[in-house]
Design an enzyme around this catalytic site. Structure first.
Site, PDB file in Angstrom:
ATOM      1  N   TYR A 293      14.295 -62.996 -92.546  1.00 44.93           N
ATOM      2  CA  TYR A 293      14.332 -61.399 -92.979  1.00 44.93           C
ATOM      3  C   TYR A 293      14.500 -60.597 -91.983  1.00 44.93           C
ATOM      4  CZ  TYR A 293      13.362 -58.263 -96.470  1.00 44.93           C
ATOM      5  OH  TYR A 293      13.486 -57.332 -97.470  1.00 44.93           O
TER       6      TYR A 293
ATOM      7  N   HIS B 202      15.615 -58.338 -88.963  1.00 43.19           N
ATOM      8  CA  HIS B 202      15.749 -56.621 -88.636  1.00 43.19           C
ATOM      9  C   HIS B 202      16.464 -56.603 -87.187  1.00 43.19           C
ATOM     10  CE1 HIS B 202      12.538 -57.899 -85.968  1.00 43.19           C
ATOM     11  NE2 HIS B 202      11.674 -58.048 -86.786  1.00 43.19           N
ATOM     12  N   GLU B 203      16.516 -55.428 -86.601  1.00 41.75           N
ATOM     13  CA  GLU B 203      17.067 -55.332 -85.468  1.00 41.75           C
ATOM     14  C   GLU B 203      16.758 -56.216 -84.251  1.00 41.75           C
ATOM     15  OE1 GLU B 203      19.872 -53.660 -83.871  1.00 41.75           O
ATOM     16  OE2 GLU B 203      20.406 -53.646 -86.175  1.00 41.75           O
TER      17      GLU B 203
ATOM     18  N   HIS C 103      15.492 -59.306 -84.351  1.00 45.35           N
ATOM     19  CA  HIS C 103      16.340 -60.729 -84.544  1.00 45.35           C
ATOM     20  C   HIS C 103      17.887 -60.325 -84.011  1.00 45.35           C
ATOM     21  CE1 HIS C 103      13.056 -60.999 -87.817  1.00 45.35           C
ATOM     22  NE2 HIS C 103      12.957 -62.238 -87.075  1.00 45.35           N
TER      23      HIS C 103
ATOM     24  N   GLY D  60      11.539 -62.995 -78.637  1.00 47.64           N
ATOM     25  CA  GLY D  60      11.313 -61.636 -78.488  1.00 47.64           C
ATOM     26  C   GLY D  60      10.003 -61.383 -77.967  1.00 47.64           C
TER      27      GLY D  60
END
Ligand code: PAF
Length: 284
Positions: free
Chosen positions: A31, A33-34, A36, A152
């Site tokens: 899913y 987003h920026e 990842h 991250g």
């Protein structure tokens, strides 16, 4: 743009990697987003000077790291969208295993005992979470044998757990920890944000703001314990229904800080509209 190769079994991963080297691996639960995509783009940039290199992304919502079955069920999924985004970001190989492929019914239940740094905070509030994370990450390292793996910093404690596992188990992989990507208002990007209503989404940024206030107090040498208490009140006032912790810790050991000093981090976890959010900021 070359198509991304999608594979679903461990044998297919090994075939697809063949003699590619170095292997750059981005482990995810999907899913995208920026946050990842920035990890995948960083891996793709690292590959530029490596003509034989390969950017691999794993997408697996790992059941062993969810202590709450409802959270596992509610975890958003969209393979098709993720495959397209991964390709645009520079992924060559996308691994989409089933739970059965990763944990076959005949598995003996071997699990990784995570290091000391896993005990507090997320470890305390999500019993078994880091056993699941360490186990699946070690499995992925053995499936891909990556030269570099990307994580991250939003999941700061997770980064520390994986770094210690790599050191303690002498794993031949270099970890690249990438900065948290934030929405324009400062909310840390997370797949869970999509579960918030518009109103709760607008208030969710208070977690980041509260952590900044705590970090600021700690950086100025002020009484940050008091500021942590104030931060909790601030979150309740903003509509969060529970606050698991707001603390200033040593960024390496994750032990609570007793006095201002270098390398500290303000960390927090709180729930709004049934969605549990975590974040952290540097005190420097
Ligand atoms: O951070 C995540 O998305 C997951 O914890 C990870 C590292 C992919 C392991 O399942």
């Amino acid at each position: 743009m070359p198509a991304v190769e999608i594979v679903r079994t461990i044998d297919e991963v090994r075939d697809a990697i063949g003699g590619a080297s170095p292997v750059f691996l981005v482990p995810t639960m999907g899913y995208f987003h920026e946050g990842h995509l920035s990890l995948i783009r960083t891996a793709a940039e690292d590959k530029v000077s490596e003509p034989e290199g390969l950017v691999a992304v794993s997408l697996f919502v790992n059941p062993t790291q969810f202590n709450d079955p409802k959270d596992l069920e509610a975890y958003p999924r969209d393979e098709e969208r993720d495959a397209a985004l991964a390709r645009e970001a520079g992924c060559d190989l996308l691994f989409l295993p089933t739970a059965r492929e990763m944990y076959p019914p005949d598995e003996g239940g071997t699990r990784v005992m995570p290091p000391r740094v896993a005990r507090k905070w997320e470890g305390e509030h999500r019993p078994g979470h880091f056993v699941g994370v360490a186990t699946v990450v070690l499995k992925l390292f053995h499936i891909f044998f990556p030269d570099v793996a990307y994580f991250g910093e939003k999941d700061w404690q997770q980064c520390r757990v994986i770094a210690e596992m790599v050191r303690d188990l002498n794993l031949p992989v270099w970890l690249k920890l990438c900065p948290t990507v934030r929405e324009p208002d400062g909310l840390a990007m997370s797949s869970r944000n999509t579960r918030l209503s518009k109103e709760a989404r607008a208030r969710a940024v208070e977690l980041y703001r509260a952590l900044l206030a705590v970090a600021d107090a700690a950086a100025r040498g002020e009484d940050f314990q008091k500021e942590c208490e104030r931060a909790k009140e601030r979150l309740f006032a903003a509509g969060f229904e529970s606050v698991d912790y707001i603390a200033v810790v040593d960024g390496e050991t994750l032990e609570p800080a007793s006095a201002p000093g270098p390398g500290l981090r303000a960390i927090g976890a709180a729930t709004i509209e049934g969605v549990r959010l975590i974040d952290n900021v540097s005190v420097d």
